[in-house]
Enzyme design. Structure first.
Site: not given
Length: 290
Positions: A140, A233
């Site tokens: 991330s 995502e």
């Protein structure tokens, strides 16, 4: 889709996503993340040596290469201890020492504080290892940070052995189409919170500064790179476009949540993704590190 993946996605949609949508206080979010991380499964025989540059091992480790890992959490939450599921499993699968870098968090410490800390952590490691004996990794925001560090190292003649990233956040200008296309399908990250986080963490830097948006960095002679991302995502296109810039190996996983590798021990796809990463790392060790 595995039954466990379907169950996990439903649970995350009912719990994690609403919690993320309501998040306002960074301190409360850090406490929540720290508490929740206690329930992630860690491999047996894990040894976590905390300090300025924490070390993670699972058994007697080979001397080189080593992994320098940067945790995720939108630059606002998380730390070396919250990601021991990932770093511990990689240590076990590769037989390597993982150095889990600590960096200052926003909004108290906006960019480029995290980048400066990443450069300092790498400099500390080069007192012990050659640059080509170090493999970078992260998830991330930490994946974006590892990529920003990679650009700096390639530009300064300190090319590492390689890099892997899980669902990296690479573009704080928010130019990826998946922020819109996957706004409903992402079971963890509400798209509007990504927009808010970009403003929160970048401080006075422009959104396209390569220290926070490595998508816009220069990578002369980059090493091999593996990027894993879930197809649903909101940050999917950050990975796709970054892989195109680097000529990286892009591994897309159908309907997996953001940084699903954290669910190792419950989700079969998490162990499979970590094994794929470990194979990539071991190949680097055999082919590029002497």
């Amino acid at each position: 889709m595995s039954l466990r993946r379907a169950l996990l996605n439903r649970i995350l949609r009912w719990t994690a996503r609403p919690s993320m949508a309501r998040a306002r206080d960074p301190g409360a979010e850090r406490r929540k993340f720290d508490f929740g991380a206690r329930f992630f499964r860690r491999p047996s025989h894990l040894l976590f040596l905390d300090g300025d540059l924490p070390r993670v091992t699972c058994h007697p480790s080979r001397a080189t290469p080593v992994i320098l890992y940067f945790h995720g959490g939108a630059y606002v939450t998380g730390g070396p201890a919250t990601h021991l599921t990932i770093t511990g499993r990689l240590a076990r699968l590769t037989g390597m020492t993982v150095y889990a870098a600590r960096y200052p968090l926003a909004p108290e410490h906006p960019a480029p504080a995290a980048f400066d800390a990443a450069v300092a952590a790498h400099a500390r490691l080069t007192r012990l290892y050659r640059p080509d004996q170090i493999i970078l990794g992260g998830d991330s925001a930490g994946g974006g940070l590892a990529l920003a560090l990679l650009a700096h190292l390639c530009q300064t003649g300190q090319r590492p052995a390689g890099l892997f990233a899980f669902s990296p956040w690479t573009d704080l200008t928010l130019g990826g189409e998946s922020l819109r296309l996957n706004a409903d399908s992402d079971v963890i990250l509400p798209a509007h919170r990504v927009v808010e986080a970009s403003t929160l963490v970048r401080g006075r830097l422009p959104a396209d500064d390569p220290r926070i948006s490595p998508l816009f960095a220069q990578f002369p002679d980059p090493p091999p790179v593996l990027i894993q991302v879930g197809t649903t995502e909101v940050l999917r296109d950050d990975s796709r476009r970054m892989a195109a810039v680097l000529g990286a190996r892009l591994s897309e996983w159908e309907d997996c949540p953001h940084v699903w590798q954290m669910f190792d021990g419950f989700l079969p796809e998490a162990r499979a993704a970590l094994r794929e990463t470990a194979d990539f790392i071991l190949h680097l060790a055999e082919s590029t590190v002497r």
